[in-house]
Motif scaffolding. Structure first.
Motif, PDB file in Angstrom:
ATOM      1  N   GLU A  68       0.807  -1.219   0.000  1.00  0.00           N
ATOM      2  CA  GLU A  68       0.000   0.000   0.000  1.00  0.00           C
ATOM      3  C   GLU A  68       0.841   1.271   0.000  1.00  0.00           C
ATOM      4  O   GLU A  68       0.484   2.267  -0.636  1.00  0.00           O
ATOM      5  CB  GLU A  68      -0.939   0.007   1.204  1.00  0.00           C
ATOM      6  CG  GLU A  68      -1.860   1.211   1.266  1.00  0.00           C
ATOM      7  CD  GLU A  68      -2.842   1.138   2.423  1.00  0.00           C
ATOM      8  OE1 GLU A  68      -3.585   2.108   2.622  1.00  0.00           O
ATOM      9  OE2 GLU A  68      -2.860   0.108   3.127  1.00  0.00           O
ATOM     10  N   ASN A  69       1.977   1.262   0.690  1.00  0.00           N
ATOM     11  CA  ASN A  69       2.758   2.487   0.890  1.00  0.00           C
ATOM     12  C   ASN A  69       4.003   2.608   0.033  1.00  0.00           C
ATOM     13  O   ASN A  69       4.605   3.699  -0.035  1.00  0.00           O
ATOM     14  CB  ASN A  69       3.144   2.606   2.370  1.00  0.00           C
ATOM     15  CG  ASN A  69       1.960   2.828   3.267  1.00  0.00           C
ATOM     16  OD1 ASN A  69       1.470   3.946   3.398  1.00  0.00           O
ATOM     17  ND2 ASN A  69       1.456   1.758   3.877  1.00  0.00           N
ATOM     18  N   VAL A  70       4.431   1.536  -0.604  1.00  0.00           N
ATOM     19  CA  VAL A  70       5.634   1.591  -1.456  1.00  0.00           C
ATOM     20  C   VAL A  70       5.324   1.091  -2.867  1.00  0.00           C
ATOM     21  O   VAL A  70       5.466   1.816  -3.836  1.00  0.00           O
ATOM     22  CB  VAL A  70       6.789   0.780  -0.838  1.00  0.00           C
ATOM     23  CG1 VAL A  70       8.080   1.036  -1.642  1.00  0.00           C
ATOM     24  CG2 VAL A  70       7.017   1.149   0.624  1.00  0.00           C
ATOM     25  N   VAL A  71       4.904  -0.143  -2.971  1.00  0.00           N
ATOM     26  CA  VAL A  71       4.646  -0.729  -4.279  1.00  0.00           C
ATOM     27  C   VAL A  71       3.612   0.076  -5.075  1.00  0.00           C
ATOM     28  O   VAL A  71       3.764   0.287  -6.274  1.00  0.00           O
ATOM     29  CB  VAL A  71       4.182  -2.199  -4.142  1.00  0.00           C
ATOM     30  CG1 VAL A  71       3.836  -2.780  -5.502  1.00  0.00           C
ATOM     31  CG2 VAL A  71       5.266  -3.034  -3.465  1.00  0.00           C
ATOM     32  N   ALA A  72       2.567   0.532  -4.409  1.00  0.00           N
ATOM     33  CA  ALA A  72       1.495   1.281  -5.073  1.00  0.00           C
ATOM     34  C   ALA A  72       1.959   2.621  -5.639  1.00  0.00           C
ATOM     35  O   ALA A  72       1.245   3.229  -6.435  1.00  0.00           O
ATOM     36  CB  ALA A  72       0.328   1.516  -4.115  1.00  0.00           C
ATOM     37  N   THR A  73       3.160   3.080  -5.266  1.00  0.00           N
ATOM     38  CA  THR A  73       3.667   4.369  -5.766  1.00  0.00           C
ATOM     39  C   THR A  73       4.553   4.196  -6.995  1.00  0.00           C
ATOM     40  O   THR A  73       4.962   5.189  -7.611  1.00  0.00           O
ATOM     41  CB  THR A  73       4.488   5.101  -4.680  1.00  0.00           C
ATOM     42  OG1 THR A  73       5.739   4.420  -4.466  1.00  0.00           O
ATOM     43  CG2 THR A  73       3.715   5.178  -3.372  1.00  0.00           C
ATOM     44  N   VAL A  74       4.863   2.970  -7.375  1.00  0.00           N
ATOM     45  CA  VAL A  74       5.741   2.716  -8.506  1.00  0.00           C
ATOM     46  C   VAL A  74       5.085   3.167  -9.814  1.00  0.00           C
ATOM     47  O   VAL A  74       3.926   2.843 -10.076  1.00  0.00           O
ATOM     48  CB  VAL A  74       6.094   1.217  -8.606  1.00  0.00           C
ATOM     49  CG1 VAL A  74       6.852   0.919  -9.900  1.00  0.00           C
ATOM     50  CG2 VAL A  74       6.931   0.799  -7.396  1.00  0.00           C
ATOM     51  N   LYS A  75       5.826   3.905 -10.627  1.00  0.00           N
ATOM     52  CA  LYS A  75       5.350   4.320 -11.941  1.00  0.00           C
ATOM     53  C   LYS A  75       6.541   4.580 -12.856  1.00  0.00           C
ATOM     54  O   LYS A  75       7.679   4.674 -12.389  1.00  0.00           O
ATOM     55  CB  LYS A  75       4.482   5.576 -11.817  1.00  0.00           C
ATOM     56  CG  LYS A  75       5.197   6.774 -11.219  1.00  0.00           C
ATOM     57  CD  LYS A  75       4.224   7.956 -11.056  1.00  0.00           C
ATOM     58  CE  LYS A  75       4.920   9.158 -10.437  1.00  0.00           C
ATOM     59  NZ  LYS A  75       3.968  10.291 -10.252  1.00  0.00           N
ATOM     60  N   ALA A  76       6.251   4.692 -14.146  1.00  0.00           N
ATOM     61  CA  ALA A  76       7.304   4.929 -15.111  1.00  0.00           C
ATOM     62  C   ALA A  76       7.924   6.308 -14.916  1.00  0.00           C
ATOM     63  O   ALA A  76       7.289   7.226 -14.423  1.00  0.00           O
ATOM     64  CB  ALA A  76       6.753   4.813 -16.529  1.00  0.00           C
ATOM     65  N   ARG A  77       9.188   6.456 -15.320  1.00  0.00           N
ATOM     66  CA  ARG A  77       9.865   7.757 -15.238  1.00  0.00           C
ATOM     67  C   ARG A  77       9.250   8.747 -16.210  1.00  0.00           C
ATOM     68  O   ARG A  77       8.802   8.342 -17.292  1.00  0.00           O
ATOM     69  CB  ARG A  77      11.343   7.603 -15.553  1.00  0.00           C
ATOM     70  CG  ARG A  77      12.131   6.891 -14.459  1.00  0.00           C
ATOM     71  CD  ARG A  77      13.611   6.970 -14.710  1.00  0.00           C
ATOM     72  NE  ARG A  77      14.091   8.347 -14.815  1.00  0.00           N
ATOM     73  CZ  ARG A  77      15.358   8.701 -14.976  1.00  0.00           C
ATOM     74  NH1 ARG A  77      16.282   7.774 -15.061  1.00  0.00           N
ATOM     75  NH2 ARG A  77      15.711   9.973 -15.081  1.00  0.00           N
TER      76      ARG A  77
END
Length: 220
Positions: A211-220
């Motif tokens: 919820e707090n780390v993985v969910a923030t992953v996005k392309a540059r």
């Protein structure tokens, strides 16, 4: 227990909207001018001091607070936002200043400060396929996030598992202080080392990291 299920329920709704595959988802006043009558402006005593006149107009207190808040927010962003070669991500404020983030191209490893690499709060690997191994109860795949032309795979070492083994006599080459910090950070402060011995299958750390780390992953 009810709180834990609530967190997992909220998490499931979150990841479902983002396309993330996770291990958990398989689980009227009188005018003052009237009183002035015929007095000119120069006849009205000024409430300003000489010092205030020299300084000129000052910002309202709210404006000062807003400026300070903006500065704090910018500092926070620099402490919690990270960029790898193909993707970017954030860490929770709870981790700020307490973890080491090592980035090598598209390989990311996050551990508690001054701890061995075996205490993985989470690590990321960017690959061109969504295929991954399963791992085991101690070291496991956590989630896969589609990013651009590839996928970011998240893995972790389960603090609950190592904490239980630690109290059983297997310290895995780490100190009690390191183990306490590992469990505290990976669970977002929800689990205490004092309960170690009966935590192995608790999935609070999994849900917190997703919820707090993985969910923030996005392309540059």
């Amino acid at each position: 227990m009810a709180e834990r299920f609530m967190r997992v329920g909220v998490l499931a709704a979150l990841v479902a909207t983002m396309g993330i595959v996770t291990s958990c988802s398989t689980m009227s006043a009188k005018s003052p001018e009237a009183d002035m009558d015929s007095k000119s402006v120069s006849d009205v005593p000024s409430e300003q001091t000489d010092e205030e006149v020299r300084q000129g107009p000052q910002p309202e207190s709210g404006q000062k607070d807003a400026g300070a808040t903006s500065t704090a927010a910018a500092q926070l962003a620099s402490d919690t936002h990270f960029v790898a070669q193909s993707f970017q991500f954030d860490i929770p404020q709870y981790w700020a200043g307490k973890v080491d983030v090592k980035i090598d191209g598209d390989q990311v490893l996050i551990t508690p400060k001054d701890c061995p690499p075996t205490l993985r709060l989470v690590d990321f690997t960017f690959r061109d396929t969504d295929v991954h191994a399963g791992g085991d109860v101690g070291n496991s795949w956590l989630a896969t996030v589609p990013v651009g032309a590839g996928y970011v795979h998240a893995w972790l070492t389960r603090s609950v598992f190592l904490a239980d083994r630690f109290v059983d006599g297997d310290d895995s080459g780490v100190t009690e202080d390191q183990m306490r910090r590992f469990l505290d950070l990976q669970s977002g402060g929800h689990l205490s080392f004092d309960k170690a011995g009966d935590l192995t299958y608790d999935r609070t750390p999994d849900a917190y990291v997703i919820e707090n780390v993985v969910a923030t992953v996005k392309a540059r």
